[in-house]
Design a protein around this motif. Structure first.
Motif, PDB file in Angstrom:
ATOM      1  N   ALA A 100     -36.754 -19.486  10.806  1.00 59.47           N
ATOM      2  CA  ALA A 100     -36.806 -18.610  12.013  1.00 59.47           C
ATOM      3  C   ALA A 100     -35.845 -19.333  13.073  1.00 59.47           C
ATOM      4  CB  ALA A 100     -38.084 -18.081  12.273  1.00 59.47           C
ATOM      5  N   ASP A 101     -36.013 -20.685  13.424  1.00 58.83           N
ATOM      6  CA  ASP A 101     -35.496 -21.368  14.164  1.00 58.83           C
ATOM      7  C   ASP A 101     -34.017 -21.489  13.996  1.00 58.83           C
ATOM      8  OD1 ASP A 101     -37.783 -22.271  15.400  1.00 58.83           O
ATOM      9  OD2 ASP A 101     -38.229 -23.628  14.085  1.00 58.83           O
ATOM     10  N   ILE A 102     -33.687 -21.632  12.619  1.00 56.96           N
ATOM     11  CA  ILE A 102     -32.204 -21.777  12.153  1.00 56.96           C
ATOM     12  C   ILE A 102     -31.451 -20.471  12.245  1.00 56.96           C
ATOM     13  CG2 ILE A 102     -30.779 -22.354  10.335  1.00 56.96           C
ATOM     14  CD1 ILE A 102     -32.917 -24.297   9.485  1.00 56.96           C
ATOM     15  N   LEU A 103     -32.176 -19.348  11.696  1.00 57.16           N
ATOM     16  CA  LEU A 103     -31.424 -18.030  11.546  1.00 57.16           C
ATOM     17  C   LEU A 103     -31.851 -17.017  12.425  1.00 57.16           C
ATOM     18  CD1 LEU A 103     -31.896 -17.964   7.627  1.00 57.16           C
ATOM     19  CD2 LEU A 103     -29.728 -18.599   8.999  1.00 57.16           C
ATOM     20  N   GLY A 104     -32.847 -17.377  13.401  1.00 57.22           N
ATOM     21  CA  GLY A 104     -33.344 -16.102  14.295  1.00 57.22           C
ATOM     22  C   GLY A 104     -34.540 -15.431  13.754  1.00 57.22           C
ATOM     23  N   GLU A 105     -35.128 -14.451  14.249  1.00 56.15           N
ATOM     24  CA  GLU A 105     -36.254 -13.932  13.490  1.00 56.15           C
ATOM     25  C   GLU A 105     -35.714 -12.718  13.075  1.00 56.15           C
ATOM     26  OE1 GLU A 105     -39.339 -13.576  16.595  1.00 56.15           O
ATOM     27  OE2 GLU A 105     -39.406 -15.715  16.963  1.00 56.15           O
ATOM     28  N   GLY A 106     -34.597 -12.142  12.968  1.00 56.31           N
ATOM     29  CA  GLY A 106     -34.112 -10.949  12.570  1.00 56.31           C
ATOM     30  C   GLY A 106     -33.651 -10.862  11.029  1.00 56.31           C
ATOM     31  N   ASP A 107     -32.640 -10.199  10.833  1.00 55.54           N
ATOM     32  CA  ASP A 107     -32.188  -9.855   9.530  1.00 55.54           C
ATOM     33  C   ASP A 107     -31.834 -11.019   8.768  1.00 55.54           C
ATOM     34  OD1 ASP A 107     -32.132  -7.840   7.578  1.00 55.54           O
ATOM     35  OD2 ASP A 107     -29.962  -7.854   7.682  1.00 55.54           O
ATOM     36  N   LEU A 108     -31.218 -11.859   9.212  1.00 56.01           N
ATOM     37  CA  LEU A 108     -30.630 -13.108   8.773  1.00 56.01           C
ATOM     38  C   LEU A 108     -31.689 -14.118   8.386  1.00 56.01           C
ATOM     39  CD1 LEU A 108     -27.718 -14.529  10.978  1.00 56.01           C
ATOM     40  CD2 LEU A 108     -27.608 -13.343   8.873  1.00 56.01           C
ATOM     41  N   TYR A 109     -32.878 -13.939   9.160  1.00 57.48           N
ATOM     42  CA  TYR A 109     -34.229 -14.840   8.585  1.00 57.48           C
ATOM     43  C   TYR A 109     -34.671 -14.195   7.316  1.00 57.48           C
ATOM     44  CZ  TYR A 109     -39.131 -15.957   8.194  1.00 57.48           C
ATOM     45  OH  TYR A 109     -40.235 -16.274   7.384  1.00 57.48           O
ATOM     46  N   VAL A 110     -34.772 -12.821   7.000  1.00 60.60           N
ATOM     47  CA  VAL A 110     -35.254 -12.133   5.778  1.00 60.60           C
ATOM     48  C   VAL A 110     -34.220 -12.403   4.890  1.00 60.60           C
ATOM     49  CG1 VAL A 110     -35.434  -9.767   4.998  1.00 60.60           C
ATOM     50  CG2 VAL A 110     -36.267 -10.394   7.387  1.00 60.60           C
ATOM     51  N   LEU A 111     -32.783 -12.358   4.730  1.00 60.69           N
ATOM     52  CA  LEU A 111     -31.922 -12.608   3.800  1.00 60.69           C
ATOM     53  C   LEU A 111     -31.826 -14.017   3.574  1.00 60.69           C
ATOM     54  CD1 LEU A 111     -29.006 -10.315   5.054  1.00 60.69           C
ATOM     55  CD2 LEU A 111     -30.722  -9.823   3.320  1.00 60.69           C
ATOM     56  N   GLY A 112     -32.256 -14.918   4.462  1.00 60.37           N
ATOM     57  CA  GLY A 112     -32.287 -16.484   4.133  1.00 60.37           C
ATOM     58  C   GLY A 112     -33.610 -16.725   3.119  1.00 60.37           C
ATOM     59  N   ARG A 113     -34.693 -16.209   3.653  1.00 59.77           N
ATOM     60  CA  ARG A 113     -36.058 -16.172   2.718  1.00 59.77           C
ATOM     61  C   ARG A 113     -35.826 -15.385   1.326  1.00 59.77           C
ATOM     62  NH1 ARG A 113     -40.974 -17.781   2.125  1.00 59.77           N
ATOM     63  NH2 ARG A 113     -42.022 -15.773   2.574  1.00 59.77           N
ATOM     64  N   SER A 114     -35.102 -14.573   1.127  1.00 53.36           N
ATOM     65  CA  SER A 114     -34.828 -13.681   0.024  1.00 53.36           C
ATOM     66  C   SER A 114     -34.067 -14.816  -0.836  1.00 53.36           C
ATOM     67  CB  SER A 114     -33.716 -12.455   0.281  1.00 53.36           C
ATOM     68  OG  SER A 114     -33.507 -11.839  -0.796  1.00 53.36           O
ATOM     69  N   LEU A 115     -32.894 -15.288  -0.312  1.00 54.63           N
ATOM     70  CA  LEU A 115     -32.246 -16.220  -1.378  1.00 54.63           C
ATOM     71  C   LEU A 115     -32.782 -17.488  -1.555  1.00 54.63           C
ATOM     72  CD1 LEU A 115     -28.827 -16.285   1.007  1.00 54.63           C
ATOM     73  CD2 LEU A 115     -29.103 -15.587  -1.486  1.00 54.63           C
ATOM     74  N   LEU A 116     -33.854 -18.094  -0.819  1.00 52.78           N
ATOM     75  CA  LEU A 116     -34.630 -19.147  -1.308  1.00 52.78           C
ATOM     76  C   LEU A 116     -35.679 -18.543  -2.404  1.00 52.78           C
ATOM     77  CD1 LEU A 116     -35.291 -21.107   1.749  1.00 52.78           C
ATOM     78  CD2 LEU A 116     -33.703 -21.464   0.245  1.00 52.78           C
ATOM     79  N   ARG A 117     -36.113 -17.436  -2.103  1.00 54.60           N
ATOM     80  CA  ARG A 117     -37.062 -16.806  -3.381  1.00 54.60           C
ATOM     81  C   ARG A 117     -36.364 -16.526  -4.473  1.00 54.60           C
ATOM     82  NH1 ARG A 117     -39.517 -13.820   0.084  1.00 54.60           N
ATOM     83  NH2 ARG A 117     -38.188 -12.327  -0.035  1.00 54.60           N
ATOM     84  N   ILE A 118     -35.001 -15.843  -4.480  1.00 57.68           N
ATOM     85  CA  ILE A 118     -34.023 -15.866  -5.701  1.00 57.68           C
ATOM     86  C   ILE A 118     -34.022 -16.910  -6.457  1.00 57.68           C
ATOM     87  CG2 ILE A 118     -32.026 -14.940  -6.415  1.00 57.68           C
ATOM     88  CD1 ILE A 118     -32.169 -12.788  -4.397  1.00 57.68           C
ATOM     89  N   VAL A 119     -33.628 -17.864  -5.785  1.00 55.88           N
ATOM     90  CA  VAL A 119     -33.339 -19.247  -6.614  1.00 55.88           C
ATOM     91  C   VAL A 119     -34.546 -19.872  -7.160  1.00 55.88           C
ATOM     92  CG1 VAL A 119     -32.791 -21.794  -6.124  1.00 55.88           C
ATOM     93  CG2 VAL A 119     -31.424 -20.042  -4.955  1.00 55.88           C
ATOM     94  N   SER A 120     -35.792 -19.622  -6.621  1.00 54.08           N
ATOM     95  CA  SER A 120     -37.069 -20.118  -7.273  1.00 54.08           C
ATOM     96  C   SER A 120     -37.556 -19.101  -8.507  1.00 54.08           C
ATOM     97  CB  SER A 120     -38.222 -19.820  -6.287  1.00 54.08           C
ATOM     98  OG  SER A 120     -38.215 -20.732  -5.315  1.00 54.08           O
ATOM     99  N   GLN A 121     -36.898 -17.777  -8.513  1.00 56.03           N
ATOM    100  CA  GLN A 121     -37.124 -17.053  -9.502  1.00 56.03           C
ATOM    101  C   GLN A 121     -36.241 -17.265 -10.630  1.00 56.03           C
ATOM    102  OE1 GLN A 121     -39.241 -14.289 -10.324  1.00 56.03           O
ATOM    103  NE2 GLN A 121     -40.814 -14.833  -8.790  1.00 56.03           N
ATOM    104  N   SER A 122     -35.016 -17.654 -10.388  1.00 55.91           N
ATOM    105  CA  SER A 122     -34.002 -18.094 -11.319  1.00 55.91           C
ATOM    106  C   SER A 122     -34.304 -19.227 -11.808  1.00 55.91           C
ATOM    107  CB  SER A 122     -32.736 -18.073 -10.446  1.00 55.91           C
ATOM    108  OG  SER A 122     -32.183 -16.910  -9.998  1.00 55.91           O
ATOM    109  N   ALA A 123     -35.211 -20.186 -11.251  1.00 46.38           N
ATOM    110  CA  ALA A 123     -35.451 -21.383 -11.906  1.00 46.38           C
ATOM    111  C   ALA A 123     -36.693 -21.237 -13.141  1.00 46.38           C
ATOM    112  CB  ALA A 123     -36.298 -22.492 -10.829  1.00 46.38           C
ATOM    113  N   LEU A 124     -37.432 -19.876 -13.043  1.00 50.71           N
ATOM    114  CA  LEU A 124     -38.232 -19.753 -14.159  1.00 50.71           C
ATOM    115  C   LEU A 124     -37.374 -19.279 -15.305  1.00 50.71           C
ATOM    116  CD1 LEU A 124     -40.592 -17.331 -12.408  1.00 50.71           C
ATOM    117  CD2 LEU A 124     -40.772 -19.887 -12.764  1.00 50.71           C
ATOM    118  N   LEU A 125     -36.132 -18.920 -15.076  1.00 49.91           N
ATOM    119  CA  LEU A 125     -35.298 -18.632 -16.177  1.00 49.91           C
ATOM    120  C   LEU A 125     -34.666 -19.740 -16.916  1.00 49.91           C
ATOM    121  CD1 LEU A 125     -33.743 -15.161 -15.007  1.00 49.91           C
ATOM    122  CD2 LEU A 125     -35.543 -15.466 -16.477  1.00 49.91           C
ATOM    123  N   ALA A 126     -33.847 -20.767 -15.914  1.00 50.82           N
ATOM    124  CA  ALA A 126     -33.137 -21.481 -16.331  1.00 50.82           C
ATOM    125  C   ALA A 126     -33.707 -22.964 -16.339  1.00 50.82           C
ATOM    126  CB  ALA A 126     -31.946 -21.539 -15.538  1.00 50.82           C
TER     127      ALA A 126
END
Length: 437
Positions: A147-173
């Motif tokens: 939230a400090d790096i990306l602000g508290e708006g849409d960029l924060y939400v998308l940044g969280r999403s990317l980290l979560r997607i990577v974590s889910q992908s780790a379950l596959l690979a």
């Protein structure tokens, strides 16, 4: 070089930053500090996955005990509650960059001791617990720092999403990569590689992110334990924040049932290992695809609108297990359940809006601890139920029970929604009796 021009979120814009009006994942990667955090996340995740697999193999080689080998995996979840509750104050008390780098170095040190030939099995398990106890502090601090790096708006939400997607992908690979690695090197050799990944992650965070002050300085005589527990009390005592936390925690506690019982279910319907692999992959595939679509194609308003219906109905596809379907229909049910998990991308925005800045690190740490703990509890309860009832009925029951539990929670979240433009405070009208401790 960073500039001193503030943006509406109150942080300096990096020279390579994209203004907050930009949309999509590309705008997130345009932020230099996020690129460093993302790369460090990949390395840390690789280290965790490989060390989990290699340590399990190593413990089994040393003991020939399936119980101790399985316990090695379980110890990756159990300390989350302790670390996330008793150490949560670290996330707000100290500068985020220092906390993140220190956590990586602690993990690297623990893993380095695992590599030593003289380390006994009991020592390996204790070190595994230490790494797991540090994990929620690291994850919570990093999430708050976003939230400090990306602000508290849409960029924060998308940044969280990317980290979560990577974590889910780790379950596959991740486990596949770890398996291939173990075919080439010994378990201790694979663990040695993990030490390098943690050290590289620490270097990226130290050199690639800005040093920001702590959110909450230690007052006179203040103790870390007191700050952690008082923060947890404030967070759980706030009606809306508590409801949002439960909305993060409860759906995963139910949807882990088919993953925990995938092998018994495959045996129940008489399919082989290839079908089992498909069933294990189906839910992460649904989640990744749906969240990528929500982040790339939907705006913040639509993402917000789908939170409550997706959360309420997300476990319902598991009811299809009651018909004891074959592999194809089972995979469809799992993909749908995984896709419903995309509700979290909208929930992230609600949560960061609800939590005061001075509590953000502790709130994110508590969020991580509760999420991992309840998933572990859900797996254990599903396994226990399968001792007495057919597997397909256990999974179907988890789907129905999940929906029944989530409907009143969704109603509570709706009741606590603040008026447009009003940010929730530390205490709302129902919580005026609370003190800061």
């Amino acid at each position: 070089m960073p500039t001193d021009t503030p943006n509406p979120a109150g942080r300096p814009l990096d020279a390579t930053d994209t203004p907050p009006t930009s949309r999509g994942y590309r705008a997130v990667f345009a932020v230099r500090e996020f690129r460093a955090v993302f790369a460090a996340h990949l390395l840390s995740l690789l280290g965790v996955v490989v060390s989990e697999l290699a340590l399990t193999v190593l413990v089994y080689d040393l003991t020939d005990s399936p119980l101790l080998s399985a316990l090695t995996f379980a110890l990756g979840l159990l300390p989350y509650l302790v670390g996330g509750t008793l150490l949560a104050g670290v996330a707000d008390r100290y500068p985020a960059r220092r906390v993140l780098v220190t956590c990586d170095l602690v993990c690297a040190g623990c893993v380095a001791v695992m590599v030593l030939p003289g380390t006994p099995v009991a020592g390996l398990l204790v070190l595994r617990c230490l790494v797991a106890a540090v994990s929620p502090v690291f994850t919570g601090t990093r999430t708050a720092a976003l939230a400090d790096i990306l602000g508290e708006g849409d960029l924060y939400v998308l940044g969280r999403s990317l980290l979560r997607i990577v974590s889910q992908s780790a379950l596959l690979a991740g486990f596949g990569v770890g398996g291939l690695l173990l075919a080439v090197v010994s378990p201790r050799g694979a663990i040695t590689i993990t030490v390098v990944t943690f050290l590289c992650s620490a270097a990226l965070l130290r050199l690639g992110t800005r040093d920001r002050p702590a959110r909450l300085g230690a007052g006179p005589g203040g103790s870390l334990l007191r700050e952690s527990l008082s923060g947890a009390r404030l967070i759980l005592g706030h009606r809306r924040i508590r409801a949002l936390l439960l909305l993060f925690w409860l759906p995963p506690a139910f949807v882990v049932a088919p993953e925990a019982l995938a092998a018994p279910y495959a045996a129940e319907i008489g399919v082989g290992s290839a079908a089992l692999g498909l069933l294990m992959c189906a839910m992460p595939i649904g989640h990744i695809a749906a969240e990528l679509y929500a982040g790339a194609a939907l705006g913040p308003r639509i993402r917000s609108l789908i939170v409550l219906p997706f959360a309420a109905a997300g476990t319902l596809p598991l009811a299809l297990y009651g018909l004891r379907p074959g592999v194809v229909l089972t995979a469809v049910a799992l993909v749908l359940a995984g896709a419903a998990s995309a509700y979290v991308i909208g929930l992230d925005q609600w949560f960061v809006d609800a939590v005061p800045d001075e509590l953000r690190g502790r709130a994110m740490t508590l969020l991580t601890a509760g999420l991992m703990t309840l998933q572990g509890v859900g797996m254990a309860l599903a396994g226990l139920a399968a001792e007495f009832f057919p597997v397909h009925l256990v999974v179907a029951g988890a789907g129905v029970l999940g929906t029944l539990c989530l409907l009143p929670l969704v109603a509570e979240v709706r009741r606590t929604t603040p008026a447009p433009g009003i940010r929730t405070e530390v205490r709302d009208g129902a919580d005026q009796h609370m003190t800061s401790g």
